[in-house]
Design a protein around this motif. Structure first.
Motif, PDB file in Angstrom:
ATOM      1  N   LYS A 286       6.391   0.093   9.154  1.00  0.00           N
ATOM      2  CA  LYS A 286       5.550  -1.269   9.018  1.00  0.00           C
ATOM      3  C   LYS A 286       4.058  -0.446   8.801  1.00  0.00           C
ATOM      4  CE  LYS A 286       4.513  -5.381   8.365  1.00  0.00           C
ATOM      5  NZ  LYS A 286       4.880  -6.380   6.933  1.00  0.00           N
ATOM      6  N   TYR A 287       3.758   0.168   9.769  1.00  0.00           N
ATOM      7  CA  TYR A 287       2.626   0.748   9.863  1.00  0.00           C
ATOM      8  C   TYR A 287       2.142   1.560   8.519  1.00  0.00           C
ATOM      9  CZ  TYR A 287      -1.219   4.250  10.902  1.00  0.00           C
ATOM     10  OH  TYR A 287      -2.161   4.932  10.870  1.00  0.00           O
ATOM     11  N   GLN A 288       3.064   2.475   7.889  1.00  0.00           N
ATOM     12  CA  GLN A 288       2.837   3.320   6.951  1.00  0.00           C
ATOM     13  C   GLN A 288       2.822   2.236   5.500  1.00  0.00           C
ATOM     14  OE1 GLN A 288       6.292   5.639   6.878  1.00  0.00           O
ATOM     15  NE2 GLN A 288       5.607   7.197   8.373  1.00  0.00           N
ATOM     16  N   ARG A 289       3.425   1.211   5.389  1.00  0.00           N
ATOM     17  CA  ARG A 289       3.293   0.152   4.460  1.00  0.00           C
ATOM     18  C   ARG A 289       1.748  -0.298   4.344  1.00  0.00           C
ATOM     19  NH1 ARG A 289       8.543  -1.589   6.013  1.00  0.00           N
ATOM     20  NH2 ARG A 289      10.071  -0.556   4.531  1.00  0.00           N
ATOM     21  N   LEU A 290       1.430  -0.808   5.672  1.00  0.00           N
ATOM     22  CA  LEU A 290       0.294  -1.384   5.615  1.00  0.00           C
ATOM     23  C   LEU A 290      -1.192  -0.282   5.235  1.00  0.00           C
ATOM     24  CD1 LEU A 290       0.198  -3.236   8.930  1.00  0.00           C
ATOM     25  CD2 LEU A 290       0.406  -4.133   6.748  1.00  0.00           C
ATOM     26  N   MET A 291      -0.790   1.050   5.770  1.00  0.00           N
ATOM     27  CA  MET A 291      -1.948   1.749   5.210  1.00  0.00           C
ATOM     28  C   MET A 291      -1.704   2.407   3.931  1.00  0.00           C
ATOM     29  SD  MET A 291      -3.580   2.243   8.174  1.00  0.00           S
ATOM     30  CE  MET A 291      -4.453   3.773   7.478  1.00  0.00           C
ATOM     31  N   TYR A 292      -0.860   2.008   3.212  1.00  0.00           N
ATOM     32  CA  TYR A 292      -0.640   2.376   1.716  1.00  0.00           C
ATOM     33  C   TYR A 292      -1.086   1.299   0.951  1.00  0.00           C
ATOM     34  CZ  TYR A 292       1.493   3.419  -2.924  1.00  0.00           C
ATOM     35  OH  TYR A 292       1.661   3.747  -4.170  1.00  0.00           O
ATOM     36  N   TRP A 293      -0.890   0.028   1.127  1.00  0.00           N
ATOM     37  CA  TRP A 293      -1.276  -1.140   0.292  1.00  0.00           C
ATOM     38  C   TRP A 293      -2.778  -1.689   0.687  1.00  0.00           C
ATOM     39  CZ3 TRP A 293       1.119  -1.603  -3.872  1.00  0.00           C
ATOM     40  CH2 TRP A 293       2.256  -1.210  -4.119  1.00  0.00           C
ATOM     41  N   PHE A 294      -3.182  -1.779   2.036  1.00  0.00           N
ATOM     42  CA  PHE A 294      -4.320  -2.509   2.264  1.00  0.00           C
ATOM     43  C   PHE A 294      -5.427  -2.039   1.575  1.00  0.00           C
ATOM     44  CE2 PHE A 294      -4.399  -5.435   6.116  1.00  0.00           C
ATOM     45  CZ  PHE A 294      -3.171  -6.031   5.708  1.00  0.00           C
ATOM     46  N   PRO A 295      -5.620  -0.524   1.632  1.00  0.00           N
ATOM     47  CA  PRO A 295      -6.834   0.175   0.875  1.00  0.00           C
ATOM     48  C   PRO A 295      -6.877   0.137  -0.597  1.00  0.00           C
ATOM     49  CG  PRO A 295      -5.942   1.804   2.548  1.00  0.00           C
ATOM     50  CD  PRO A 295      -4.921   0.517   2.436  1.00  0.00           C
ATOM     51  N   ARG A 296      -5.702  -0.260  -1.216  1.00  0.00           N
ATOM     52  CA  ARG A 296      -5.573  -0.612  -2.620  1.00  0.00           C
ATOM     53  C   ARG A 296      -5.775  -2.010  -2.966  1.00  0.00           C
ATOM     54  NH1 ARG A 296      -2.616   3.575  -1.237  1.00  0.00           N
ATOM     55  NH2 ARG A 296      -2.032   5.144  -3.026  1.00  0.00           N
ATOM     56  N   PHE A 297      -5.625  -2.961  -2.103  1.00  0.00           N
ATOM     57  CA  PHE A 297      -6.157  -4.421  -2.324  1.00  0.00           C
ATOM     58  C   PHE A 297      -7.307  -4.766  -1.604  1.00  0.00           C
ATOM     59  CE2 PHE A 297      -1.508  -4.290  -3.432  1.00  0.00           C
ATOM     60  CZ  PHE A 297      -1.566  -4.862  -4.671  1.00  0.00           C
ATOM     61  N   GLN A 298      -8.226  -3.764  -0.965  1.00  0.00           N
ATOM     62  CA  GLN A 298      -9.382  -4.248  -0.333  1.00  0.00           C
ATOM     63  C   GLN A 298     -10.232  -4.954  -0.924  1.00  0.00           C
ATOM     64  OE1 GLN A 298     -10.559  -1.226   2.549  1.00  0.00           O
ATOM     65  NE2 GLN A 298     -11.819  -2.645   3.893  1.00  0.00           N
ATOM     66  N   HIS A 299     -10.589  -4.370  -2.111  1.00  0.00           N
ATOM     67  CA  HIS A 299     -11.680  -4.772  -2.805  1.00  0.00           C
ATOM     68  C   HIS A 299     -11.225  -5.127  -4.361  1.00  0.00           C
ATOM     69  CE1 HIS A 299     -14.517  -3.128   0.181  1.00  0.00           C
ATOM     70  NE2 HIS A 299     -13.645  -1.773  -0.015  1.00  0.00           N
ATOM     71  N   THR A 300     -10.113  -5.695  -4.584  1.00  0.00           N
ATOM     72  CA  THR A 300      -9.753  -6.165  -5.809  1.00  0.00           C
ATOM     73  C   THR A 300     -10.156  -7.576  -6.069  1.00  0.00           C
ATOM     74  OG1 THR A 300      -7.761  -6.990  -4.766  1.00  0.00           O
ATOM     75  CG2 THR A 300      -7.591  -4.735  -5.588  1.00  0.00           C
ATOM     76  N   ASN A 301     -10.625  -8.331  -5.312  1.00  0.00           N
ATOM     77  CA  ASN A 301     -11.111  -9.668  -5.419  1.00  0.00           C
ATOM     78  C   ASN A 301     -12.428  -9.702  -5.925  1.00  0.00           C
ATOM     79  OD1 ASN A 301     -11.645 -12.234  -5.645  1.00  0.00           O
ATOM     80  ND2 ASN A 301     -11.600 -12.880  -3.524  1.00  0.00           N
ATOM     81  N   PRO A 302     -12.714 -10.043  -7.273  1.00  0.00           N
ATOM     82  CA  PRO A 302     -14.014 -10.174  -8.004  1.00  0.00           C
ATOM     83  C   PRO A 302     -14.884 -10.998  -7.347  1.00  0.00           C
ATOM     84  CG  PRO A 302     -12.546 -11.081  -9.457  1.00  0.00           C
ATOM     85  CD  PRO A 302     -11.546 -10.613  -8.235  1.00  0.00           C
ATOM     86  N   PHE A 303     -14.498 -12.325  -6.711  1.00  0.00           N
ATOM     87  CA  PHE A 303     -15.258 -13.183  -6.241  1.00  0.00           C
ATOM     88  C   PHE A 303     -14.962 -13.492  -4.678  1.00  0.00           C
ATOM     89  CE2 PHE A 303     -14.344 -14.319 -10.601  1.00  0.00           C
ATOM     90  CZ  PHE A 303     -15.688 -14.454 -11.139  1.00  0.00           C
ATOM     91  N   PRO A 304     -15.274 -12.452  -3.717  1.00  0.00           N
ATOM     92  CA  PRO A 304     -15.024 -12.519  -2.282  1.00  0.00           C
ATOM     93  C   PRO A 304     -15.463 -13.599  -1.448  1.00  0.00           C
ATOM     94  CG  PRO A 304     -16.583 -10.630  -2.558  1.00  0.00           C
ATOM     95  CD  PRO A 304     -16.143 -11.332  -4.091  1.00  0.00           C
ATOM     96  N   VAL A 305     -15.213 -13.987  -0.711  1.00  0.00           N
ATOM     97  CA  VAL A 305     -15.609 -15.066   0.170  1.00  0.00           C
ATOM     98  C   VAL A 305     -16.224 -14.405   1.605  1.00  0.00           C
ATOM     99  CG1 VAL A 305     -15.282 -17.271   1.605  1.00  0.00           C
ATOM    100  CG2 VAL A 305     -14.158 -16.853  -0.503  1.00  0.00           C
TER     101      VAL A 305
END
Length: 439
Positions: free
Chosen positions: A197-216
């Motif tokens: 579970k830790y490895q999945r978090l470290m794989y996906w989180f950096p990839r989706f961290q700045h994908t929102n073009p209109f962040p809140v």
């Protein structure tokens, strides 16, 4: 020595006669230190046995706790039932539990109880607190020692608890660090479910961290004016829409000495919306509708719109597109493609719903007719046609103010007073058509 060992084994199996039992007890009393050490340290094959983890003698506090009730009940309830719900109090509860027993008995129930109460203490987004909860697990006890233990999910209850902790971190968008990995390796090993579970978090989180073009932004602004600006800028169709604060919340004293609280009124209107309003037919009324909800993370705000009913199909006049309006993206394509033999017709099944133009939007503390009438009067300074167009109010029975971020909820509203009567303003309570708004 061999005779004494045989007698002790037969005594453990219950196959020794009384005389032999007395003889074994006599031999055990004479050679107690030597036999005890030999039986504890070695087995019959001469291999070293694995020692059990022992706990120190219970203290006076633990004795009193066991006499009055269960230790787990005290750990789950009394440790978190404190007057000050702060991060320091939460950390103190963890320290009390870890220092109580070296074997950490009841650690799974304690971690589950701590995860449920993290929002009360305001530490649900603190990575250091999650690492301290992982540190509650005993070290090097749940690590599988062979492939069979690893295959059959060694200690499933403890692994499921750790996975639940990592899932809560995932729900709040918290990225683990190196300390989290070291703790998981010490507790469960490198080939365990929490480690995967830790490895999945470290794989996906950096990839989706700045994908929102209109962040809140996090955290959300506490000031109602800034919160209204953020909400209106987010739902505006034009990024160049101008957000105007028409009235700040304040308290005024009349000539009679009566205090009057003036509500907050923040509006938004773009240049294109002002042009559409200037071309509007004065014989057709405009509508003020709302409130409509808008969620900003876990905060819900409400806004109102100034719009008009859509034109009839026979009254619509399609204007040709200006080819020089957009040099990068064409707004109209006239291409004649060769259609396939499988095409049944030229019409596509597309639901085209015309909801009418939206001229302006606003957010206010009090969504009654008198407050919205002040918004229309302020819009009339830049849109002179509003003085000639009748205005209809279609207000739903719902929240009458902007969400207050400090209180965390809606404040009770006083009953609305009598509506102000004007020549060109009427009130329509029951809407006759859908009030959906394009966002």
């Amino acid at each position: 020595m061999k005779c004494a060992r045989c007698l002790l084994r037969l005594q453990g199996l219950g196959l020794v006669v009384p005389a032999a039992t007395r003889c074994a007890s006599l031999l055990q009393s004479t050679t107690a230190p030597v036999l005890t050490k030999a039986l504890v340290a070695f087995n019959s094959h001469g291999e070293v046995l694995r020692r059990f983890h022992g706990s120190p003698p219970p203290s006076a506090d633990l004795k009193e706790t066991k006499e009055t009730g269960d230790c787990a009940v005290l750990a789950h309830d009394d440790l978190f039932e404190r007057d000050a719900k702060t991060k320091a109090a939460f950390g103190q509860a963890i320290d009390v539990f870890t220092k109580r027993d070296r074997r950490r008995r009841g650690h799974v129930e304690f971690i589950y109880a701590a995860l449920q109460r993290m929002t009360q203490f305001g530490v649900e987004r603190d990575l250091a607190v999650y690492n301290r909860l992982l540190d509650v697990f005993p070290k090097e006890v749940f690590v599988p020692r062979n492939f069979i233990q690893r295959m059959f999910n060694h200690y499933p209850r403890q692994q499921e608890c750790a996975v639940q902790l990592l899932e809560q971190m995932e729900n709040y968008g918290i990225l683990p660090n190196v300390e989290t990995k070291v703790l998981l390796v010490q507790i469960f090993g490198e080939k365990s479910h929490p480690m995967r579970k830790y490895q999945r978090l470290m794989y996906w989180f950096p990839r989706f961290q700045h994908t929102n073009p209109f962040p809140v932004p996090r955290p959300l602004p506490v000031d109602p004016v800034d919160l209204a600006r953020l909400g209106l800028a987010r739902i505006a169709n034009d990024l160049d829409a101008k957000v105007t604060v028409y009235q700040m919340p304040c308290t005024d004293v009349t000539e009679t000495g009566e205090e009057i609280t003036l509500p907050l009124i923040v509006g938004s209107q773009s240049v294109e919306q002002a042009e559409l309003l200037a071309k509007h037919d004065p014989s057709r009324p405009v509508l003020v509708e709302g409130p409509y909800p808008l969620w900003l993370r876990n905060v819900c705000v409400y806004y109102y719109v100034l719009r008009a009913d859509p034109l009839a199909p026979g009254e619509k006049v399609e204007q040709p597109y200006d080819p020089e309006r957009s040099l990068y993206y064409p707004l109209q394509l006239s291409l004649e493609w060769d259609r396939d033999m499988g095409d049944m017709g030229d019409d596509f099944d597309v639901d085209d719903l015309d909801e009418g133009p939206v001229f302006a939007m606003c957010m206010t503390d009090q969504g009654d007719q008198a407050t919205l009438n002040q918004w229309i009067s302020a819009l009339q300074e830049t849109n002179a046609i509003l003085g000639q167009v009748p205005t209809l109010f279609r207000l739903d029975a719902g929240p009458r103010q902007l969400w207050n971020a400090q209180d965390g909820g809606h404040r009770p509203q006083p009953p609305p007073g009598p509506a102000q009567q004007e020549v060109d303003v009427t009130l329509e309570e029951e809407p006759q058509h859908s009030r959906g708004v394009k966002q």
